[in-house]
Structure formats: structure tokens, C-alpha cells
Design a protein around this motif. Structure first.
Motif: not given
Length: 340
Positions: A64-79
Motif C-alpha cells: 500500500s502507499m501513503g501520500v504525504a502533502g507537498p510541504t513540511h516543517d523541520e519536524r517531518s512530512w505530514t499527512f
């Protein structure tokens, strides 16, 4: 976690989690249908490779594949693309959670692509180069009928050689130019990049693909950089000797791949531009995302068929992407009315 040296040279942190998912499970993670989740962002060129390879090999039903959003902060990618801001399978808001679940004191980059063990919620690996090779070699039992040989045994030495200089001079080369901290470092990276693109043009003038007459892992790796060249690297990273559209051989080669099932239908230009221009505030302080360039040319005739070749070798094209994995309308390349 990458850094710029005192001489102004960009250096990529390549301390990835080296654990592998293998057919024999020698690292403790055997290949099993449904056990793992591939986490990606369509914005990221390294993750885009995994999206393409997974699709070409027909692994959608077993991985399966989960797709994070196109932006992130210093902590990490977000959903943030998911309705409740959480990955629907892992139940996490940030990819960081999967890394910290396995390594509580993890201090390296939280990067995509990442393979996560669904039962434990722990990251297995984020070694992007090895992930795609293992999808070809270790997951063979679950490839679709007609899956292409992207990393054939008799061409691995040639593919590895091409991948090595394409990574150093092109894939990572655009970043070395874009994040250079001195004029000298930038100019060295700029010349190294375009010298290699010129050599690749010479090679591809006489053969359809990088390792001969069929698509291989090498083509996947070059393609994801070329797809981002005009929308991002030309302006944002100051790689502006030529646009891709001004390099005839590479432009035709890139269009050939883009129009091949499994390549262009994974490209989300909206996410690509948002990521680079919004996240890299050190080189684009305003966060303004440019409206251009015109993307309609991606769907124009490329003429590469005259070189012969069989894109999938003895295999077949992948079926269309699953409904849940289709790039949103308006995010890909579109044909202008006058071209219809």
C-alpha cells in the motif's frame, strides 16, 4: 540534515536506515503482501522513483502507499492530504512518528520514500536507492504478469555505472547548485551539471534509453529530475544555462518517458512547485509559487520511436492507476485546445 561546508559546497546527508525488506527476511523483515506501507510525497524526486517502480511492477495490491502533502516543517512530512490529517493505515499525523517508534533518539533526516512495517508502525528503511532495487529483485514473486525487468542481472553493472554519475552530477547536482553557499561552489556545480547533461544528450541521441533499448532503473532515476527541471531547478536552483525544453535530445527523451504509462501519470506538478518554493524559504523567502511554465509540451510528439527499442522489453505496460492514486485534475500536464 544536509549541510553546506565552509567552502559553500552542499553535501547531502546519506546516513539512511540500511535495513532491507528481502525475500529471505535476513534483516528481520521478509517480503509479505500487505505488511508494509510505502510512504511518499509526489513532490519529492527520490520518492517519485518508488511510485513509478511500484506501478510498473504492479505491486499496488501487495504494497500500500501513503501520500504525504507537498510541504513540511523541520519536524517531518505530514499527512495533511488525508481527511483527518492522519495516514488512514498507520494512524499517524507525521512520518516522524514511525521513525521515532523504532528509533526513539533518531537524529537523522526524516525522508521519503520510507517503508513502514504496518503491524508495529515502525519505519523499516528510507534508503531510497535500495528500495527501488529491492522492489525489482526481492519482490519478484508478487510482480504483475508482464512486469518489466527494470534491473536485469545482465545489465546491472552498466545500470549501476550510469546511476552513479547521474546521481552525483544530475540528481544531486541540481541541489549542489541550488544550495551552494558561495559563488565558486555554485559555478562548479553548474558546470558539472550541464557537462553531464551534454554527455547524456550525446548518449541518448543514438539509443532510446540509458542502458539500451528497454526502460531500466536508470531511466526512472534520471526522469524524476528531468520532470522537475523547468518547473523548479531552472529558476529556483539557478540551473539556467538551458531549460529542458531547449535541450532537444533530453527533452524528447523526457517526453517519451512521460507519455509511457507509469511515468507521466505519477507526476504532480502542483505538488512539485509548492514543495520547493514554499519549503525552501532560505532561497525563496517570500514562499511565492510561480505560475509557469507552460506544461502542455509534455504531451507533444517526441519522435523517439525512430530509434527502435521496446519500452517494456518482453513485458507489457501497466494498467491505469487505481482511482485512489490518480494525480488530481489540473496537477499534471494538459493539452492546450489548439493541440487537440
Amino acid at each position: 540534515m544536509s549541510y553546506v561546508s565552509t567552502a559553500g559546497e552542499f553535501t547531502r546527508d546519506q546516513r539512511y536506515i540500511a535495513t532491507r525488506i528481502t525475500a529471505d527476511g535476513r534483516d528481520g523483515y521478509p517480503v509479505e503482501p500487505g505488511r508494509y506501507r510505502l510512504i511518499v510525497s509526489r513532490a519529492c524526486p527520490w520518492a517519485n522513483r518508488a511510485i513509478i517502480v511500484r506501478r510498473l511492477l504492479g505491486l499496488e495490491d501487495v504494497l500500500s502507499m501513503g501520500v504525504a502533502g507537498p510541504t513540511h516543517d523541520e519536524r517531518s512530512w505530514t499527512f495533511d492530504l488525508d481527511p483527518d490529517q492522519r495516514d488512514p493505515v498507520l494512524g499517524i499525523e507525521r512520518l516522524q512518528e514511525a521513525f521515532r517508534k523504532r528509533f526513539p533518539e533518531y537524529d537523522k533526516g526524516i525522508t521519503v520514500p520510507a517503508m513502514v512495517d504496518v503491524p508495529t508502525g515502525q519505519v523499516v528503511t528510507n534508503d531510497f536507492a535500495q528500495i527501488t532495487l529491492d522492489l525489482s529483485s526481492e519482490w519478484r514473486e508478487f510482480h504483475r504478469p508482464g512486469a518489466p525487468e527494470l534491473y536485469p542481472a545482465d545489465k546491472r553493472e552498466e545500470i549501476d555505472k550510469v546511476n552513479k554519475f547521474v546521481f552525483a552530477d544530475v540528481n544531486n547536482g541540481v541541489y549542489r547548485a541550488g544550495f551552494a553557499g558561495s559563488q565558486d561552489a555554485y559555478e562548479k556545480a553548474y558546470h558539472r551539471l550541464f557537462d553531464r547533461l551534454d554527455k547524456l544528450s550525446e548518449l541518448l541521441a543514438g539509443q532510446r534509453y540509458l542502458a539500451g533499448d528497454t526502460i531500466t532503473e536508470a531511466d526512472v532515476r534520471l526522469f524524476t529530475t528531468l520532470a522537475r527541471f523547468d518547473p523548479v531547478y531552472h529558476g529556483h536552483f539557478k540551473c539556467n544555462r538551458s531549460k529542458l525544453t531547449e535541450m532537444p535530445v533530453l527533452w524528447a527523451y523526457a517526453r517519451d518517458l512521460f507519455q509511457t504509462p507509469g511515468f507521466g501519470d505519477t507526476i504532480d506538478f502542483t505538488h512539485i512547485k509548492r514543495h520547493y518554493y514554499e519549503v525552501h524559504r532560505d532561497i525563496n523567502p517570500s514562499g511565492i509559487v510561480p505560475l509557469g511554465p507552460d506544461l502542455s509540451g509534455w504531451l507533444t510528439e517526441h519522435g523517439r520511436e525512430k530509434l527502435g527499442g521496446r519500452p517494456f522489453g518482453d513485458g507489457t505496460p501497466p494498467p491505469p492507476p487505481k482511482d485512489a492514486e490518480v494525480v488530481p485534475p489540473g496537477h499534471g500536464a494538459t493539452i492546450q485546445p489548439e493541440l487537440l
